[in-house]
Design an enzyme around this catalytic site. Structure first.
Site, PDB file in Angstrom:
ATOM      1  N   ARG A  53       0.807  -1.222   0.000  1.00  0.00           N
ATOM      2  CA  ARG A  53       0.000   0.000   0.000  1.00  0.00           C
ATOM      3  C   ARG A  53       0.838   1.269   0.000  1.00  0.00           C
ATOM      4  O   ARG A  53       0.598   2.185  -0.785  1.00  0.00           O
ATOM      5  CB  ARG A  53      -0.893   0.048   1.254  1.00  0.00           C
ATOM      6  CG  ARG A  53      -2.180  -0.675   1.143  1.00  0.00           C
ATOM      7  CD  ARG A  53      -2.571  -1.198   2.518  1.00  0.00           C
ATOM      8  NE  ARG A  53      -1.636  -2.263   2.861  1.00  0.00           N
ATOM      9  CZ  ARG A  53      -1.817  -3.526   2.524  1.00  0.00           C
ATOM     10  NH1 ARG A  53      -2.900  -3.891   1.916  1.00  0.00           N
ATOM     11  NH2 ARG A  53      -0.921  -4.450   2.798  1.00  0.00           N
ATOM     12  N   THR A  54       1.797   1.332   0.919  1.00  0.00           N
ATOM     13  CA  THR A  54       2.523   2.593   1.084  1.00  0.00           C
ATOM     14  C   THR A  54       3.293   2.903  -0.192  1.00  0.00           C
ATOM     15  O   THR A  54       3.218   4.006  -0.741  1.00  0.00           O
ATOM     16  CB  THR A  54       3.466   2.506   2.304  1.00  0.00           C
ATOM     17  OG1 THR A  54       2.683   2.136   3.436  1.00  0.00           O
ATOM     18  CG2 THR A  54       4.154   3.837   2.574  1.00  0.00           C
ATOM     19  N   LYS A  82      25.723  -5.244  -1.416  1.00  0.00           N
ATOM     20  CA  LYS A  82      27.196  -5.229  -1.431  1.00  0.00           C
ATOM     21  C   LYS A  82      27.768  -4.612  -0.165  1.00  0.00           C
ATOM     22  O   LYS A  82      28.976  -4.425  -0.065  1.00  0.00           O
ATOM     23  CB  LYS A  82      27.699  -4.424  -2.646  1.00  0.00           C
ATOM     24  CG  LYS A  82      27.219  -4.932  -3.983  1.00  0.00           C
ATOM     25  CD  LYS A  82      27.808  -4.063  -5.092  1.00  0.00           C
ATOM     26  CE  LYS A  82      27.171  -4.361  -6.434  1.00  0.00           C
ATOM     27  NZ  LYS A  82      27.511  -3.350  -7.436  1.00  0.00           N
ATOM     28  N   ARG A 103      11.518   3.565   3.781  1.00  0.00           N
ATOM     29  CA  ARG A 103      11.055   2.574   4.777  1.00  0.00           C
ATOM     30  C   ARG A 103      12.249   1.712   5.142  1.00  0.00           C
ATOM     31  O   ARG A 103      12.961   1.216   4.253  1.00  0.00           O
ATOM     32  CB  ARG A 103       9.931   1.708   4.221  1.00  0.00           C
ATOM     33  CG  ARG A 103       9.618   0.542   5.147  1.00  0.00           C
ATOM     34  CD  ARG A 103       8.369  -0.187   4.769  1.00  0.00           C
ATOM     35  NE  ARG A 103       7.183   0.594   5.062  1.00  0.00           N
ATOM     36  CZ  ARG A 103       5.943   0.114   4.968  1.00  0.00           C
ATOM     37  NH1 ARG A 103       5.738  -1.134   4.600  1.00  0.00           N
ATOM     38  NH2 ARG A 103       4.907   0.881   5.254  1.00  0.00           N
ATOM     39  N   HIS A 131       5.220   6.113  11.585  1.00  0.00           N
ATOM     40  CA  HIS A 131       4.714   5.950  10.219  1.00  0.00           C
ATOM     41  C   HIS A 131       3.759   7.117   9.952  1.00  0.00           C
ATOM     42  O   HIS A 131       2.545   6.927   9.810  1.00  0.00           O
ATOM     43  CB  HIS A 131       4.014   4.593  10.108  1.00  0.00           C
ATOM     44  CG  HIS A 131       3.730   4.126   8.710  1.00  0.00           C
ATOM     45  ND1 HIS A 131       3.872   4.934   7.598  1.00  0.00           N
ATOM     46  CD2 HIS A 131       3.300   2.918   8.253  1.00  0.00           C
ATOM     47  CE1 HIS A 131       3.538   4.234   6.517  1.00  0.00           C
ATOM     48  NE2 HIS A 131       3.184   3.010   6.886  1.00  0.00           N
TER      49      HIS A 131
HETATM   50  C1  NCD Z   1       1.669  -0.974   8.307  1.00  0.00           C
HETATM   51  C2  NCD Z   1       3.174  -0.851   8.494  1.00  0.00           C
HETATM   52  O1  NCD Z   1       3.946  -1.134   7.573  1.00  0.00           O
HETATM   53  O2  NCD Z   1       3.547  -0.431   9.603  1.00  0.00           O
HETATM   54  N1  NCD Z   1       1.296  -1.190   6.980  1.00  0.00           N
HETATM   55  C3  NCD Z   1       1.047  -0.093   6.186  1.00  0.00           C
HETATM   56  O3  NCD Z   1       1.916   0.697   5.900  1.00  0.00           O
HETATM   57  N2  NCD Z   1      -0.221   0.082   5.778  1.00  0.00           N
HETATM   58  C4  NCD Z   1       1.022  -1.929   9.240  1.00  0.00           C
HETATM   59  C5  NCD Z   1       1.487  -3.360   9.290  1.00  0.00           C
HETATM   60  O4  NCD Z   1       2.408  -3.767   8.576  1.00  0.00           O
HETATM   61  O5  NCD Z   1       0.907  -4.103  10.073  1.00  0.00           O
END
Ligand code: NCD
Length: 313
Positions: A53-54, A82, A103, A131
């Site tokens: 999703r993100t 590497k 991320r 997040h």
């Molecule tokens: C979340 C995350 O990555 O923290 N997912 C997201 O970005 N929608 C929640 C999760 O992974 O449970």
């Protein structure tokens, strides 16, 4: 918005949040009005952890603003394999893009990386830390479903490792919200987050049973137990599947209860809830596009888009 980087929800004032949500609402109502607004802008995607999703909603967002992405790809296929450091990787990708999305499995990684770059860096999840862009779409969804004033919200599941929880809880302190945290004792809020919430004057209560608060809730925010963050698989097994909701659970809820979940779900919400009025989680995921469009629009507004190669002093 006067921020170069978006690292935690704590840095966002109520005014910042409202500015993003208002712009997101405008964009959702008429996306064609912004279709070329950031033509030529490039968003660097640096994902060191899995994401659906993100990552995809950031990509959709920049493309719907007329821009495009440069994607580091998987860790397996990049120079990280590497042995390249995060600081070096980020400094290099900065020269290819006008803004970066990061991320990373390590808590604090986004803050550290932001110290090496001048383009806006957006934290798309740093380990069990924060997040904040998820929080913006969570707040957008809550605002649509109920409004952000006089809100009673239950936040349930993995409060210890759930970064979406930490960011949402911080952001809610600037609104008139009563927050109920529901989890097994071993997965309660980290001490640092609890301390910050009290410092911010938040109205917070902690519970081990959903039944204690369910009838009073306007919103129930359900989360996945973050299996990948447990040092010991046995500890995970002890709590897995404990906090699951189904139609029977929700019999005690208000008819207007909105159920949210950042997704992915494993088994926390029975699929039978999906077709009920309570289910807001797929809409919530879809809201990621207008909300991230709004955020990028605000951050790129004053940026020096298209400065080829960057300034690598
Ligand atoms: C979340 C995350 O990555 O923290 N997912 C997201 O970005 N929608 C929640 C999760 O992974 O449970």
């Amino acid at each position: 918005m006067r921020h170069d980087h978006v690292l935690t929800a704590r840095q966002l004032s109520r005014g910042d949040v409202e500015e993003v949500l208002d712009r997101a609402a405008e964009i959702a109502a008429d996306p064609s009005a912004v279709a070329d607004r950031h033509a030529g802008a490039l968003l660097g995607l640096c994902f060191f952890e899995p994401s659906t999703r993100t990552k995809m909603s950031f990509e959709a967002a920049i493309k719907r603003l007329g821009g495009d992405v440069v994607d580091m790809g998987s860790v397996e296929s990049s120079s990280v394999k590497k042995g390249e450091s995060l600081a070096d990787t980020i400094r290099v990708i900065e020269g290819y893009a006008d803004a970066l999305v990061l991320r990373h499995p390590r808590q604090g990684a986004a803050k550290m990386a932001s110290e090496f770059v001048d383009v806006p860096l957006l934290n798309a999840g740093d380990g069990a830390g924060h997040h904040p862009t998820q929080t913006l779409l969570d707040l957008f969804t809550i605002r649509e479903a109920h409004g952000l004033d006089d809100l009673t919200i239950g936040i349930m599941g993995d409060l210890k490792y759930g970064r979406t929880v930490h960011s949402l809880a911080h952001a809610l302190t600037t609104f008139d919200a009563r927050q109920h945290f529901i989890s097994p004792e071993s997965l309660q809020l980290p001490r640092g987050v609890r301390y910050d919430l009290h410092e911010a004057g938040a109205q917070v209560r902690e519970h081990t049973e959903l039944e204690e608060v369910l009838p009073s809730l306007d919103v129930l925010y359900v989360t996945r137990i973050q299996r990948e963050r447990f040092p010991d698989e046995n500890e995970y097994r002890q709590v897995a599947g404990e906090y699951r909701i189904d139609s029977e659970t929700l019999e005690a809820a208000d008819d207007d209860l909105a159920v949210l979940h950042p997704l992915p779900r494993v088994d926390e919400i029975a699929p039978e809830i999906d077709d009920t009025e309570h289910a807001n989680y797929f809409q919530q995921a879809h809201n990621g596009v207008p909300v991230r469009m709004a955020l990028l629009d605000l951050l790129l507004e004053d940026a020096d888009v298209g400065a080829i190669g960057g300034d690598a002093r």
